[in-house]
Design an enzyme around this catalytic site. Sequence first.
Site, PDB file in Angstrom:
ATOM      1  N   ASP A 102      -0.230  -4.784  -3.804  1.00 60.07           N
ATOM      2  CA  ASP A 102      -0.896  -3.062  -3.890  1.00 60.07           C
ATOM      3  C   ASP A 102      -0.739  -2.173  -3.758  1.00 60.07           C
ATOM      4  O   ASP A 102      -1.548  -0.839  -3.244  1.00 60.07           O
ATOM      5  CB  ASP A 102      -2.448  -3.615  -3.181  1.00 60.07           C
ATOM      6  N   ASP A 131       0.670  -1.147  -0.266  1.00 52.49           N
ATOM      7  CA  ASP A 131       0.297  -0.058   0.250  1.00 52.49           C
ATOM      8  C   ASP A 131       1.008   1.565  -0.042  1.00 52.49           C
ATOM      9  O   ASP A 131       0.932   1.847   0.752  1.00 52.49           O
ATOM     10  CB  ASP A 131      -0.947  -0.313   0.714  1.00 52.49           C
ATOM     11  N   ARG A 159      -5.447  -5.902  -9.601  1.00 56.54           N
ATOM     12  CA  ARG A 159      -7.036  -6.768  -9.692  1.00 56.54           C
ATOM     13  C   ARG A 159      -7.484  -5.672  -8.695  1.00 56.54           C
ATOM     14  O   ARG A 159      -7.492  -4.733  -8.808  1.00 56.54           O
ATOM     15  CB  ARG A 159      -5.895  -7.782  -8.283  1.00 56.54           C
TER      16      ARG A 159
END
Length: 337
Positions: free
Chosen positions: A184, A163, A246
């Site tokens: 991510d 993140d 994703r």
Amino acid sequence: MQFSKLFSFIFTFQVLVFSFCEPQQCNKNDPITTISVSQGGNANFQTIQSAIDSIPEGNSNWIHITVDSGVYKEKILLPGTKPCIFLEGSGKEETSVQWGDSGTAHHTSTFDLQANYTLVKGITFQNNHNIVDEKKNVTPAVATRVHADKCALIDCGFVGVQDTLFDSFGRHYYYNCYIYGHTDFIFGKGQSIFQDCKIFFSNGLAEPRDGVITANERSSIEDPSAFVFKNCTIDGSQGIKANLGRALELGNPRVIISDSYLADMIRPEGWNEVQEFVGYEQNITFVEVGCRGAGSNMTGRVPWINKLSDSEINQLLNLSFIDNEGWTSNFPIQILT
């Protein structure tokens, strides 16, 4: 400090007419007030946060905060009540802000940008929570959250593992930035163009692990947001593989990668979705167009990768996707090449 008193005096009239409503635009043609930050003591402030704190709320004139080279170990909040700030370092290799915090994305950011009309140039922001100890389990640790509208980040760096860059909300323009992470590490629901950026995939740990680059959270088909990457370089450490993105939550995620270099660390399928998306792949918009490099081979891509029309793709690639009002020309320096 004497400067703080002088600075407050300069803005006396602004304070008298202060309103919490943000300005429609910043006063580009008015004289720009410059304040400086340096750890050497030859500046107005020694920390970036103290410089931000000195600026009156409701400011509508551009304030230029210059930051000398060095590593600034602090956590920075630019609140929504302080728009029209130009925060400029000495270059992303020379000026860095480092902190180490983990937990929910809203509270762990090394740099939490909440103010509209913000320009940031030449600074690297790092969350070193997952980097300082290679034996730690990787946990969410945000380097920068951008939760504001009409913001530009030029020649900046964002370094973390999980993140890294929370592109949370609003219209944003990233140019010539370096984004480093593993899981991510570009996520959120911003309406953003990333142009000429370098994205580097690595977990920074002794044990290599595969991962994911983007996790877009566009909530519905009416939501105008998307991540658009133009002429970027996507590369990574040897021995590990990554998917380009994703679907993070059930919704309508949208990511477009155009005219970019994709290295061989991109997995053949390219993209994936969480279990809840199985059967709803028609809601996902993941697009690759005009890319090159070993990782751009489309042969093994997921069968549900979205194919937009040329006109739809061009609309997303055009600057008007984030700026149909001309806000990118309202900054005190030219940001578009």
